[in-house]
Design a protein around this motif. Sequence first.
Motif, short mmCIF file in Angstrom:
data_model
loop_
_atom_site.label_atom_id
_atom_site.label_comp_id
_atom_site.label_asym_id
_atom_site.label_seq_id
_atom_site.Cartn_x
_atom_site.Cartn_y
_atom_site.Cartn_z
N LEU A 176 15.89 41.29 -20.99
CA LEU A 176 17.27 41.87 -21.30
C LEU A 176 17.92 42.45 -20.27
O LEU A 176 18.70 42.46 -20.00
CB LEU A 176 17.00 43.71 -21.89
N ILE A 177 17.16 41.86 -19.44
CA ILE A 177 17.92 41.66 -17.39
C ILE A 177 18.35 40.45 -17.36
O ILE A 177 17.92 39.72 -17.29
CB ILE A 177 16.95 42.58 -16.71
N THR A 178 19.71 41.01 -16.93
CA THR A 178 20.62 39.27 -16.67
C THR A 178 21.11 39.67 -15.69
O THR A 178 21.21 41.15 -14.64
CB THR A 178 21.13 39.36 -17.97
N ALA A 179 21.50 38.44 -14.86
CA ALA A 179 21.76 38.55 -13.47
C ALA A 179 23.11 38.91 -12.90
O ALA A 179 23.59 39.76 -12.32
CB ALA A 179 22.54 37.27 -13.36
N ASP A 180 23.75 40.03 -14.66
CA ASP A 180 24.86 40.92 -14.46
C ASP A 180 24.93 42.37 -14.01
O ASP A 180 25.63 43.48 -13.98
CB ASP A 180 26.37 39.85 -15.64
N ASN A 181 23.07 42.84 -14.30
CA ASN A 181 22.76 43.87 -14.03
C ASN A 181 23.50 44.25 -12.68
O ASN A 181 23.27 43.68 -11.50
CB ASN A 181 21.43 43.69 -14.12
N LEU A 182 23.86 45.78 -12.29
CA LEU A 182 24.76 46.17 -11.36
C LEU A 182 23.84 46.49 -10.72
O LEU A 182 23.76 46.10 -9.13
CB LEU A 182 25.49 47.53 -11.96
N TYR A 183 22.28 46.95 -10.16
CA TYR A 183 21.29 47.71 -9.52
C TYR A 183 21.31 45.65 -8.85
O TYR A 183 21.12 45.87 -7.80
CB TYR A 183 19.61 48.00 -9.93
N PHE A 184 21.48 44.47 -9.14
CA PHE A 184 20.50 43.32 -9.26
C PHE A 184 22.13 43.25 -8.45
O PHE A 184 21.93 42.79 -6.55
CB PHE A 184 20.40 42.33 -9.64
N GLN A 185 23.34 43.15 -9.06
CA GLN A 185 24.44 42.99 -7.30
C GLN A 185 25.12 43.94 -6.47
O GLN A 185 24.88 43.20 -5.30
CB GLN A 185 25.67 43.52 -9.01
N LYS A 186 23.79 44.92 -6.29
CA LYS A 186 23.84 45.71 -5.07
C LYS A 186 23.50 44.95 -4.50
O LYS A 186 23.56 45.27 -3.51
CB LYS A 186 23.54 47.04 -6.07
N ALA A 239 12.92 39.48 -13.04
CA ALA A 239 13.18 38.89 -14.54
C ALA A 239 14.66 38.29 -14.20
O ALA A 239 14.42 37.16 -14.56
CB ALA A 239 13.89 40.06 -15.01
N ILE A 240 15.31 38.58 -12.69
CA ILE A 240 16.40 37.20 -12.99
C ILE A 240 15.98 35.85 -12.02
O ILE A 240 16.99 34.99 -12.44
CB ILE A 240 17.49 37.94 -11.89
N THR A 241 15.31 36.25 -11.01
CA THR A 241 14.85 35.42 -10.00
C THR A 241 13.83 34.32 -10.00
O THR A 241 13.65 33.00 -10.23
CB THR A 241 14.98 35.65 -9.12
#
Length: 384
Positions: free
Chosen positions: A264-274, A312-314
């Motif tokens: 469910l975790i995608t690149a628009d996850n706000l923690y990843f953006q932070k 999950a994202i990288t």
Amino acid sequence: MIYTTLLNIAIFQGIVLGLIIIKSSLFNSQSNKYLAYSIFTLSLLLLNLVFEIEDAYSAFPFLRFIDDVETAFLLPVFLFLFIINRVDDAVKSRQKIILFFIPFAYSAVLNITYDLDAVAGLYKIPQLGLDIIDVLNQIALILALTFIPFVLIYSYFMIKHLKDKQETKWIIILLSLVSTLLFSWVITILIALFLQFDISAMMRILALFGAFLIHWTAYFGIYKYKLAKDKNSIYNFLNTDLAIADNTTFSISENNCKEENRELITADNLYFQKLELLCKQDHIYTDSTLNREKVAERLGISTGYLSQIVNAITGDNFANYINQYRVEAVKEMILNAEFENYNLLTMGLESGFTSKTTFYNAFKKVTGQTPNEYRNTQKISSIL
């Protein structure tokens, strides 16, 4: 009956929610623990009221010792600590946290001292001692009427130091609700003192408001607090991975949670953006002592959840993710004429690597070349 049932549901829900926040890797962080303690404190306030309504203190006098712990002093303090642990370290370091617990400790010691005589009968306090305790109780009341509003107001001043605007909005709503509850409680106490009114009806209304506050935090606040983009992941965790056993113990299937959340975790996850902003704008990777714990604390999440997001994202682990930024920084130095006199190891150390071996291994893993090979290739390309 219906009234106490509503309160009991809120109390149980508060305990469950607090345990979820403390035990789950999805929510667990130092600041979130204080949020959990705030919820526990509010649940205990409601529990004391239920005991009073059901006349439990008469049937079980020793329950008075639970009431001796003045949780009204703790609720604003834990909420303040929740906020202060989400601001800059420079602001947090200036706070004398231990001082905020003095009114609570003063009140608890005073109440327990009296009830060890009145309830437990361990000793007999002379009349002079009772008179002194009565005076000290008046001081405790003055503390309650001044300290609680002070902490709430001071908490509002701390909110301006929060970095995340979305998070700030949610915390302002939470603090406003708690402030409304506690300010109303203070005003009700003043009415009882000076106007001699029966405040039992008002206290029941405030208890229902406290129950609503727990429900709101559970079903609305947590979603906003953990970010709208993660709603599916949170819903899955709250409804699938939490098992409540018959003996009221809790077990959380961490492995299933991680595997399902990973999808469910995608690149628009706000923690990843932070995290991306911290690397690209603040260049946190240049800190050679940087580790998962430091980054997770800065993001306000657990180390496990941080690793889960990055993986999950990288598709890579946290260390390799950070090293990629360090390698890119070295590559930029190599291409920059200002760093022409720098040797490669110095570039690596300034980019956050801790040793020559780590630097060379990471660089070759990312580029397929050693730093020397890469620099020579770039020189040849510039000539051609």
